[in-house]
Design a protein around this motif. Structure first.
Motif, PDB file in Angstrom:
ATOM      1  N   THR A 190       2.530  -4.199   4.871  1.00 40.50           N
ATOM      2  CA  THR A 190       2.242  -5.559   4.433  1.00 40.50           C
ATOM      3  C   THR A 190       3.093  -6.574   5.184  1.00 40.50           C
ATOM      4  O   THR A 190       2.669  -7.701   5.400  1.00 40.50           O
ATOM      5  CB  THR A 190       2.460  -5.728   2.910  1.00 40.50           C
ATOM      6  OG1 THR A 190       3.802  -5.368   2.593  1.00 40.50           O
ATOM      7  CG2 THR A 190       1.481  -4.893   2.126  1.00 40.50           C
ATOM      8  N   SER A 237      -7.820  -4.672  -1.217  1.00 38.93           N
ATOM      9  CA  SER A 237      -8.014  -4.556   0.231  1.00 38.93           C
ATOM     10  C   SER A 237      -9.457  -4.840   0.606  1.00 38.93           C
ATOM     11  O   SER A 237      -9.736  -5.584   1.564  1.00 38.93           O
ATOM     12  CB  SER A 237      -7.632  -3.157   0.718  1.00 38.93           C
ATOM     13  OG  SER A 237      -6.267  -2.927   0.570  1.00 38.93           O
ATOM     14  N   PHE A 252       4.468   1.146   2.646  1.00 38.83           N
ATOM     15  CA  PHE A 252       3.594   0.093   2.130  1.00 38.83           C
ATOM     16  C   PHE A 252       4.173  -1.288   2.450  1.00 38.83           C
ATOM     17  O   PHE A 252       3.470  -2.186   2.902  1.00 38.83           O
ATOM     18  CB  PHE A 252       3.407   0.269   0.627  1.00 38.83           C
ATOM     19  CG  PHE A 252       2.357  -0.617   0.040  1.00 38.83           C
ATOM     20  CD1 PHE A 252       1.013  -0.327   0.229  1.00 38.83           C
ATOM     21  CD2 PHE A 252       2.700  -1.735  -0.682  1.00 38.83           C
ATOM     22  CE1 PHE A 252       0.034  -1.148  -0.309  1.00 38.83           C
ATOM     23  CE2 PHE A 252       1.728  -2.562  -1.225  1.00 38.83           C
ATOM     24  CZ  PHE A 252       0.398  -2.267  -1.028  1.00 38.83           C
ATOM     25  N   VAL A 303       0.578  -8.220  -3.841  1.00 36.64           N
ATOM     26  CA  VAL A 303       1.392  -7.042  -3.554  1.00 36.64           C
ATOM     27  C   VAL A 303       2.831  -7.408  -3.761  1.00 36.64           C
ATOM     28  O   VAL A 303       3.611  -6.762  -4.339  1.00 36.64           O
ATOM     29  CB  VAL A 303       1.173  -6.555  -2.109  1.00 36.64           C
ATOM     30  CG1 VAL A 303       2.155  -5.489  -1.740  1.00 36.64           C
ATOM     31  CG2 VAL A 303      -0.234  -6.058  -1.955  1.00 36.64           C
ATOM     32  N   GLN A 354      -3.309   2.906  -6.819  1.00 33.78           N
ATOM     33  CA  GLN A 354      -4.145   3.120  -5.637  1.00 33.78           C
ATOM     34  C   GLN A 354      -5.483   2.414  -5.785  1.00 33.78           C
ATOM     35  O   GLN A 354      -5.977   1.793  -4.835  1.00 33.78           O
ATOM     36  CB  GLN A 354      -4.362   4.620  -5.408  1.00 33.78           C
ATOM     37  CG  GLN A 354      -3.127   5.334  -4.930  1.00 33.78           C
ATOM     38  CD  GLN A 354      -3.348   6.832  -4.801  1.00 33.78           C
ATOM     39  OE1 GLN A 354      -4.351   7.382  -5.277  1.00 33.78           O
ATOM     40  NE2 GLN A 354      -2.411   7.510  -4.167  1.00 33.78           N
ATOM     41  N   SER A 368      -5.013  -1.355  -5.341  1.00 33.98           N
ATOM     42  CA  SER A 368      -4.780  -1.639  -3.927  1.00 33.98           C
ATOM     43  C   SER A 368      -6.081  -1.561  -3.126  1.00 33.98           C
ATOM     44  O   SER A 368      -6.354  -2.413  -2.278  1.00 33.98           O
ATOM     45  CB  SER A 368      -3.751  -0.653  -3.372  1.00 33.98           C
ATOM     46  OG  SER A 368      -3.549  -0.879  -2.014  1.00 33.98           O
ATOM     47  N   GLN A 369      -6.906  -0.554  -3.385  1.00 28.24           N
ATOM     48  CA  GLN A 369      -8.192  -0.399  -2.691  1.00 28.24           C
ATOM     49  C   GLN A 369      -9.114  -1.578  -2.965  1.00 28.24           C
ATOM     50  O   GLN A 369      -9.734  -2.122  -2.052  1.00 28.24           O
ATOM     51  CB  GLN A 369      -8.885   0.893  -3.134  1.00 28.24           C
ATOM     52  CG  GLN A 369      -8.249   2.158  -2.641  1.00 28.24           C
ATOM     53  CD  GLN A 369      -8.502   2.359  -1.173  1.00 28.24           C
ATOM     54  OE1 GLN A 369      -7.802   1.806  -0.339  1.00 28.24           O
ATOM     55  NE2 GLN A 369      -9.495   3.147  -0.854  1.00 28.24           N
ATOM     56  N   SER A 377      -8.007  -0.327   4.287  1.00 27.89           N
ATOM     57  CA  SER A 377      -7.336   0.326   3.157  1.00 27.89           C
ATOM     58  C   SER A 377      -5.906   0.681   3.525  1.00 27.89           C
ATOM     59  O   SER A 377      -5.613   1.021   4.666  1.00 27.89           O
ATOM     60  CB  SER A 377      -8.087   1.591   2.749  1.00 27.89           C
ATOM     61  OG  SER A 377      -9.363   1.244   2.286  1.00 27.89           O
TER      62      SER A 377
END
Length: 161
Positions: free
Chosen positions: A144, A124, A140, A161, A117, A120-121, A131
């Motif tokens: 994307t 982003s 997810f 990703v 997480q 990913s944050q 987010s």
């Protein structure tokens, strides 16, 4: 003893008549046509097996190996510690090596692991994307996959990703 076994074997073939036709393989689900993938699919549907509703969206500008990884993630076909343990490949514990809180599954690694997480944050924010809050791996991947008009940084994020 061997003569008695041989006679028993001959008795098993009593009443069996060999024809002059050529031998052929028969498929139990469709004896007239032989084996077909369609007959297997029909049988699986008949017994209640349903196909996955997951349809992976391939992306041309993402490297093939990344697309293949994402495809395996969506199908939950990665060799996580939990999956390896099912095949008797044990590493002692099946806990996530990053957080140590939960069993290492595809869902945990890519959605609920605190490290996943955080990464990913950060990505982003760096790419200027909102987010990503997903409840499942498929959420997810769908998110994307919907990002069509993207800039250089957004492409980097999608490739990561």
């Amino acid at each position: 003893m061997e003569i008695q076994d041989f006679r028993s074997l001959l008795n098993l073939f009593e009443g069996v008549h060999m024809g002059s036709n050529r031998d052929r393989l028969l498929w139990g689900l469709n004896e007239h046509v032989g084996f077909t993938v369609k007959s297997v699919k029909d049988k699986l549907e008949e017994i209640g097996y349903s196909r996955s509703d997951f349809a992976f969206m391939w992306n041309e500008w993402v490297p093939k190996k990344v697309s293949i990884l994402a495809w395996h993630v969506g199908l939950e076909r990665l060799p996580t510690l939990v999956e390896l343990a099912k095949g008797n490949v044990n590493f002692g514990s099946d806990l996530c090596p990053f957080c140590g809180d939960h069993a290492e599954t595809v869902e945990h690694l890519f959605v609920s692991c605190s490290l996943g997480q955080d990464v990913s944050q950060i990505l982003s924010m760096w790419c200027g994307l909102p987010s990503v809050y997903a409840f499942s791996v498929r959420d997810f991947l769908i998110y994307t996959g919907r990002r069509v008009s993207v800039g250089r940084k957004q492409r980097f994020f999608m490739q990561f990703v």
